[in-house]
Design a protein around this motif. Structure first.
Motif, mmCIF file in Angstrom:
data_model
loop_
_atom_site.group_PDB
_atom_site.id
_atom_site.type_symbol
_atom_site.label_atom_id
_atom_site.label_comp_id
_atom_site.label_asym_id
_atom_site.label_seq_id
_atom_site.Cartn_x
_atom_site.Cartn_y
_atom_site.Cartn_z
ATOM 1 N N VAL A 1 0.852 -1.183 0.000
ATOM 2 C CA VAL A 1 0.000 0.000 0.000
ATOM 3 C C VAL A 1 0.887 1.233 0.000
ATOM 4 C CG1 VAL A 1 -1.736 1.260 1.315
ATOM 5 C CG2 VAL A 1 -1.783 -1.234 1.290
ATOM 6 N N THR A 2 0.619 2.161 -0.909
ATOM 7 C CA THR A 2 1.331 3.431 -0.951
ATOM 8 C C THR A 2 0.336 4.539 -0.636
ATOM 9 O OG1 THR A 2 2.829 2.578 -2.635
ATOM 10 C CG2 THR A 2 2.750 4.970 -2.362
ATOM 11 N N ASN B 1 -0.470 8.386 -0.612
ATOM 12 C CA ASN B 1 -0.077 9.659 -1.203
ATOM 13 C C ASN B 1 -0.827 10.754 -0.450
ATOM 14 O OD1 ASN B 1 -0.002 12.026 -2.831
ATOM 15 N ND2 ASN B 1 0.644 10.775 -4.560
ATOM 16 N N GLN C 1 -1.894 14.054 -2.540
ATOM 17 C CA GLN C 1 -3.029 13.970 -3.456
ATOM 18 C C GLN C 1 -4.197 13.190 -2.855
ATOM 19 O OE1 GLN C 1 -1.719 12.684 -7.318
ATOM 20 N NE2 GLN C 1 -0.178 14.296 -7.443
ATOM 21 N N PHE D 1 -4.802 9.930 -1.706
ATOM 22 C CA PHE D 1 -5.252 8.615 -2.143
ATOM 23 C C PHE D 1 -4.289 7.537 -1.664
ATOM 24 C CE2 PHE D 1 -2.623 9.922 -5.795
ATOM 25 C CZ PHE D 1 -1.849 8.789 -5.997
ATOM 26 N N VAL D 2 -4.800 6.310 -1.635
ATOM 27 C CA VAL D 2 -4.008 5.121 -1.346
ATOM 28 C C VAL D 2 -3.908 4.357 -2.655
ATOM 29 C CG1 VAL D 2 -3.967 2.920 -0.131
ATOM 30 C CG2 VAL D 2 -4.809 4.938 1.026
ATOM 31 N N GLU D 3 -2.714 3.910 -2.977
ATOM 32 C CA GLU D 3 -2.538 3.144 -4.209
ATOM 33 C C GLU D 3 -2.252 1.688 -3.875
ATOM 34 O OE1 GLU D 3 -0.357 3.439 -8.503
ATOM 35 O OE2 GLU D 3 0.477 4.588 -6.856
ATOM 36 N N ALA E 1 -0.928 -0.869 -6.059
ATOM 37 C CA ALA E 1 -0.339 -0.994 -7.394
ATOM 38 C C ALA E 1 -0.610 -2.360 -8.013
ATOM 39 C CB ALA E 1 1.157 -0.717 -7.337
ATOM 40 N N GLY F 1 -4.014 -2.345 -9.287
ATOM 41 C CA GLY F 1 -4.356 -1.251 -10.186
ATOM 42 C C GLY F 1 -5.469 -0.363 -9.645
ATOM 43 N N LYS F 2 -5.487 -0.169 -8.319
ATOM 44 C CA LYS F 2 -6.562 0.617 -7.701
ATOM 45 C C LYS F 2 -6.002 1.808 -6.943
ATOM 46 C CE LYS F 2 -9.930 -2.990 -7.136
ATOM 47 N NZ LYS F 2 -11.172 -3.237 -6.502
ATOM 48 N N ARG F 3 -6.811 2.855 -6.924
ATOM 49 C CA ARG F 3 -6.564 4.024 -6.077
ATOM 50 C C ARG F 3 -7.802 4.230 -5.227
ATOM 51 N NH1 ARG F 3 -3.558 8.881 -9.356
ATOM 52 N NH2 ARG F 3 -1.564 7.814 -9.539
#
Length: 100
Positions: free
Chosen positions: A50-51, A53, A56, A58-60, A62, A65-67
């Motif tokens: 989990v990244t 941000n 901006q 949001f959680v990415e 990867a 492929g979801k935000r």
């Protein structure tokens, strides 16, 4: 005197994502320098990478492929987190600096 990191930081916790949490939990975490965010956690499972941000909001996820949108934190909370917690923030600023 330098204080050691909180037990949560020793455990490798860099942020908390949840659908809800109590106000006291939120403030205690931020005061320790641990960011807490409100978001829909339904798509997050154990061992996901989990990244977060913060800029901006949001959680990415990867690999999926979801935000996922985050509820933004107030400028004061972000300032406290940038300093590493409330004690460090107050040592630097001497008081809360509220935006106008």
């Amino acid at each position: 005197m330098n204080r050691p990191p909180s037990p949560s930081k020793y455990a490798g916790i860099s942020a908390i994502l949840a659908k809800s949490y109590s106000r006291i939990f939120f403030r205690n975490a931020v005061n320790q320098g641990i960011p807490c965010f409100l978001c829909d956690t339904d798509d997050i499972v154990q061992d996901d990478t989990v990244t977060v941000n913060i800029g901006q909001n949001f959680v990415e996820l990867a690999e999926k492929g979801k935000r996922i949108p985050l509820e933004p934190l107030s400028p004061v909370m972000l300032d406290i987190l940038r300093e590493g917690g409330l004690v460090k923030y107050l040592k630097k600023n001497g008081k809360y600096i509220l935006p106008r």
